[in-house]
Design a protein around this motif. Structure first.
Motif, mmCIF file in Angstrom:
data_model
loop_
_atom_site.group_PDB
_atom_site.id
_atom_site.type_symbol
_atom_site.label_atom_id
_atom_site.label_comp_id
_atom_site.label_asym_id
_atom_site.label_seq_id
_atom_site.Cartn_x
_atom_site.Cartn_y
_atom_site.Cartn_z
ATOM 1 N N PHE A 228 35.531 36.966 36.135
ATOM 2 C CA PHE A 228 35.236 38.111 37.001
ATOM 3 C C PHE A 228 34.078 37.748 37.916
ATOM 4 C CE2 PHE A 228 33.070 42.488 37.017
ATOM 5 C CZ PHE A 228 33.730 42.879 38.171
ATOM 6 N N LYS A 229 34.289 37.890 39.223
ATOM 7 C CA LYS A 229 33.287 37.411 40.174
ATOM 8 C C LYS A 229 33.402 38.155 41.496
ATOM 9 C CE LYS A 229 35.361 33.418 39.995
ATOM 10 N NZ LYS A 229 35.824 32.013 40.179
ATOM 11 N N VAL A 230 32.426 37.908 42.363
ATOM 12 C CA VAL A 230 32.488 38.345 43.756
ATOM 13 C C VAL A 230 32.995 37.171 44.587
ATOM 14 C CG1 VAL A 230 31.162 39.116 45.759
ATOM 15 C CG2 VAL A 230 30.636 40.025 43.486
ATOM 16 N N ASP A 231 33.978 37.429 45.426
ATOM 17 C CA ASP A 231 34.500 36.403 46.323
ATOM 18 C C ASP A 231 34.676 37.040 47.691
ATOM 19 O OD1 ASP A 231 35.656 33.954 47.213
ATOM 20 O OD2 ASP A 231 36.509 33.627 45.226
ATOM 21 N N ARG A 232 35.292 36.323 48.606
ATOM 22 C CA ARG A 232 35.517 36.871 49.947
ATOM 23 C C ARG A 232 36.996 36.766 50.291
ATOM 24 N NH1 ARG A 232 30.419 37.689 52.232
ATOM 25 N NH2 ARG A 232 31.417 38.519 54.110
ATOM 26 N N TYR A 233 37.513 37.849 50.868
ATOM 27 C CA TYR A 233 38.901 37.875 51.321
ATOM 28 C C TYR A 233 38.936 38.528 52.694
ATOM 29 C CZ TYR A 233 43.917 38.880 51.476
ATOM 30 O OH TYR A 233 45.238 38.944 51.850
ATOM 31 N N ARG A 234 39.478 37.784 53.661
ATOM 32 C CA ARG A 234 39.537 38.243 55.050
ATOM 33 C C ARG A 234 38.161 38.649 55.561
ATOM 34 N NH1 ARG A 234 45.266 41.702 55.176
ATOM 35 N NH2 ARG A 234 46.620 39.884 54.901
ATOM 36 N N GLY A 235 37.157 37.871 55.167
ATOM 37 C CA GLY A 235 35.806 38.063 55.662
ATOM 38 C C GLY A 235 34.993 39.111 54.944
ATOM 39 N N GLY A 287 42.447 32.821 53.143
ATOM 40 C CA GLY A 287 43.239 33.924 52.609
ATOM 41 C C GLY A 287 44.206 33.503 51.531
ATOM 42 N N THR A 288 43.885 32.414 50.832
ATOM 43 C CA THR A 288 44.744 31.930 49.755
ATOM 44 C C THR A 288 44.010 32.014 48.427
ATOM 45 O OG1 THR A 288 44.031 29.622 50.001
ATOM 46 C CG2 THR A 288 45.895 30.350 51.341
ATOM 47 N N ALA A 289 44.769 31.935 47.346
ATOM 48 C CA ALA A 289 44.214 31.953 45.994
ATOM 49 C C ALA A 289 44.569 30.653 45.295
ATOM 50 C CB ALA A 289 44.765 33.133 45.204
ATOM 51 N N LEU A 290 43.601 30.097 44.568
ATOM 52 C CA LEU A 290 43.798 28.890 43.764
ATOM 53 C C LEU A 290 43.705 29.254 42.295
ATOM 54 C CD1 LEU A 290 41.712 26.193 45.656
ATOM 55 C CD2 LEU A 290 44.080 25.899 44.951
ATOM 56 N N PHE A 291 44.608 28.700 41.483
ATOM 57 C CA PHE A 291 44.582 28.981 40.055
ATOM 58 C C PHE A 291 45.405 27.936 39.312
ATOM 59 C CE2 PHE A 291 47.733 31.676 42.203
ATOM 60 C CZ PHE A 291 48.918 31.230 41.628
ATOM 61 N N PHE A 292 45.244 27.930 37.981
ATOM 62 C CA PHE A 292 46.031 27.070 37.106
ATOM 63 C C PHE A 292 47.220 27.838 36.539
ATOM 64 C CE2 PHE A 292 41.855 24.882 36.321
ATOM 65 C CZ PHE A 292 42.228 23.612 36.744
ATOM 66 N N VAL A 293 48.257 27.083 36.219
ATOM 67 C CA VAL A 293 49.357 27.559 35.384
ATOM 68 C C VAL A 293 49.505 26.559 34.248
ATOM 69 C CG1 VAL A 293 51.829 28.003 35.236
ATOM 70 C CG2 VAL A 293 50.575 28.657 37.298
ATOM 71 N N LYS A 294 49.545 27.041 33.016
ATOM 72 C CA LYS A 294 49.808 26.152 31.880
ATOM 73 C C LYS A 294 51.297 26.239 31.575
ATOM 74 C CE LYS A 294 45.189 26.268 29.830
ATOM 75 N NZ LYS A 294 44.798 24.984 30.382
ATOM 76 N N ASN A 295 52.001 25.153 31.890
ATOM 77 C CA ASN A 295 53.457 25.151 31.853
ATOM 78 C C ASN A 295 53.944 24.280 30.695
ATOM 79 O OD1 ASN A 295 56.148 25.486 32.721
ATOM 80 N ND2 ASN A 295 56.060 23.575 33.882
ATOM 81 N N PRO A 296 54.390 24.858 29.577
ATOM 82 C CA PRO A 296 54.860 24.042 28.457
ATOM 83 C C PRO A 296 56.231 23.426 28.749
ATOM 84 C CG PRO A 296 55.020 26.376 27.916
ATOM 85 C CD PRO A 296 54.408 26.296 29.271
#
Length: 612
Positions: A228-235, A287-296
């Motif tokens: 949980f954090k503060v980020d920026r989206y569309r400025g 305007g993009t999101a980065l994340f992991f997926v754990k794919n078995p």
């Protein structure tokens, strides 16, 4: 009718690739580190494509994304599965005008090779022609998750607040062991407390002030939150967190984005996979999101002697928040060797969590830096080729590790503007040459000339010399201080650059937060303040006031009168924590509270309540 010369050109590569695929199957391919993106040869094209050429574990539901070409110039795209045949699909143009995706109408078959043919100058392709292989997914039975979370017992309930105005909100209590000094940073604290032993019915993202008082809380009714954090989206500043269930391939895991009014801006899901992994979620200026997926998946580990066994493939996706299109995708299997791990393979049928990636960082050159907990290493990944540029730590470090630099089972690797790197060293795994059982935050200086060397610049040990066996993070604040959330050890600490502790907080025993941050935040909820009244002695009434998420309130004003339309101020008091109690003497039938800002200007008034 296709000319014969064209047919020969198509058939020959297909035969060759099918032979290679039969030899390759679902096993590991050794790839040497790439020190720089080649300027000639097969990687010299101008268009990147994902899944990357040679990917061995693509999702059966994958789309094919092309970056570095305007949408109107995509030309013809042919996608043919070795078993599923030719795929029809639609072209989805990317919102930024710099690419497009081929979205198949149906899924690919597990284990098959897919050949993509275009007229584009694709990196890693031959004349616009390349192939990837579809994973053989490993499916786990659905976990036994109760429909309703268990209620709190008396022992657990004592660790949580009990508000008169908001009995539906039960954030955990915190203890300020060392109040913030004059050299401490500014801002609120953001964390996601959870009960270590079981799921309580009051878990979710929490904002607290530096006095440990709750500012905003959103319970998630059985789900959990992380990062949980503060980020920026569309400025604009936004709140961002992961929400879901802590188990791969289960549930509706997602990223949640809220604006400063606590309204949902977007919910982001992975593309082609069941869920998003909660270790890292972040937004980019694009305007993009980065994340992991754990794919078995089922995978043949060389030298393992087990044949195909369930293994976790760590996937990074970059997804356009507005459209859901995939703009980048990377797979750990085939790029990092499973046998780099220090984690033993499970004896049960659970997938082998050999890498356990837990942080994503964008390097200044656009490449990606990730932390692999179970390999005790940090990796820089070439964004265009998917290959490892360098390893820091672990079994195959490209850097000579100087005194005090070795870390193990770490979290949260971050590149700083000066090129140094911060790492939260949990120090509870292998290797551990210091023989320590104290977790610490470290700053490493990385020198590449004349030889690649890592030097310890600073270290920040837990103030009580505790060992955090899991979780934790390290944040560099705008004033240069270091803010460390200790994960499995409940609490967080702020240090000056020189290592002086200037702020220290403890959560209740057994209540932990995966990460903790400090950010500047101004919340303006659209809800009204909450009010509750309780009788006191004589004509006195206890008035309780709160406003979940409001950060600008400094004072509460009590309004009273014969009707809701005839209220006047009768008392006021400074705001004290989440909920303020004010005792007033009045015979008026109706009472409300009004929130005031630092200038004494009214912000909003609560509903009116009848005096008890």
């Amino acid at each position: 009718m296709v000319p014969s010369s064209r047919r020969v050109r198509w058939l020959v590569p297909v035969v060759l690739v099918m032979v290679l695929a039969a030899d390759r199957g679902g096993s590991e391919v050794s790839r040497p580190p790439v020190k720089a993106l080649p300027t000639s040869g097969e990687w010299a094209g101008s268009v990147s494509v994902y899944p990357l050429p040679g990917t061995l574990t693509a999702s059966p539901q994958t789309e094919v994304s092309f970056r570095g070409v305007s949408g109107g110039r995509h030309g013809k795209v042919s996608v043919v599965g070795e078993k599923s045949g030719k795929h029809k699909g639609r072209i989805a143009l990317h919102r930024d005008g710099r690419g497009f995706s081929f979205v198949p109408e149906r899924s690919f078959r597990p284990g098959e090779e897919v050949r993509v043919r275009t007229g584009l100058a694709l990196r890693g392709a031959e004349d616009g022609d390349y192939a990837f292989t579809v994973a053989r997914p490993f499916h786990l039975p659905d976990p036994n998750v109760p429909e309703q979370p268990p209620a709190m017992g008396p022992g657990l309930a004592s660790k949580f607040h009990d508000f008169v105005t908001r009995p539906d909100l039960r954030p955990p209590k915190v203890t300020v062991a060392r109040p913030a000094g004059s050299t401490a940073g500014n801002g609120h604290i953001f964390h996601t407390p959870k009960n270590r032993a079981s799921w309580a019915d009051q878990e979710g993202p929490v904002i607290v002030d530096e006095h440990g008082e709750a500012v905003w809380f959103r319970p998630l009714d059985g789900a959990r939150a992380a990062d949980f954090k503060v980020d920026r989206y569309r400025g604009e500043k936004v709140l961002l967190w992961w929400q879901g269930h802590v188990r791969h391939s289960y549930g509706e895991d997602r990223l949640v984005i809220l604006n400063d009014r606590y309204e949902t801006v977007a919910r982001v899901k992975s593309r082609g996979y069941a869920d998003i992994d909660g270790h890292e979620v972040r937004l980019t200026p694009n305007g993009t999101a980065l994340f992991f997926v754990k794919n078995p998946v089922l995978w043949d580990v060389p030298g393992d002697g087990m044949g195909q066994r369930p293994v976790k493939d760590e996937v990074i996706q970059e997804v356009d928040v507005a459209t859901g299109r995939v703009l980048f995708e990377w797979h750990s299997l085939g790029n990092i060797g499973v046998l780099e791990t220090y984690a033993a393979a499970p004896g049960s049928g659970e997938p082998w969590d050999w890498l356990h990636a837990n942080s994503i960082e964008l390097a200044p050159d656009g490449d990606v830096v990730i932390s692999g907990r179970h390999t005790s290493a940090v990796y820089k990944i070439d964004r265009e080729t998917g290959r490892v540029v360098w390893r820091l730590g672990g079994k195959r470090s490209d850097f000579t590790m100087g005194p005090g630099t070795t870390f193990s089972y770490q979290h949260d690797a971050r590149i700083r503007p000066d090129g140094s790197i911060t790492i939260l060293d949990n120090a509870n795994g292998v290797p551990n040459p210091q023989g320590t059982d104290v977790s610490r935050g470290i700053v490493l200086k990385l020198d590449r000339e004349p030889a690649a060397t890592a030097t310890l610049a600073r270290e920040y040990s837990h103030p009580a010399d505790d060992l955090s066996v899991a979780e934790a993070n390290m944040q560099t604040l705008p004033n240069g201080n270091l803010f460390i959330g200790w994960g499995h050890v409940p609490g967080y600490t702020e240090y000056t650059q020189d290592g002086e502790v200037v702020y220290d907080v403890r959560l209740p025993d057994g209540i932990e937060s995966y990460r903790s941050y400090r950010f500047d935040w101004h919340g303006h909820p659209t809800t009204k303040p909450a009010i509750a009244l309780r009788p006191a002695d004589g004509d006195r009434t206890r008035v309780y006031a709160s406003w979940n998420g409001a950060t600008e309130v400094t004072r509460w004003q009590v309004m009273a009168g014969p009707s809701p339309q005839q209220l006047r101020p009768i008392a006021s008091a400074p705001k004290r924590g989440f909920e303020t109690r004010i005792t007033v003497s009045t015979n008026a039938d109706h009472i409300a509270v009004r929130a005031l800002d630092t200038n004494g200007d009214p912000l909003r008034t609560s509903p009116t309540r009848k005096r008890p």
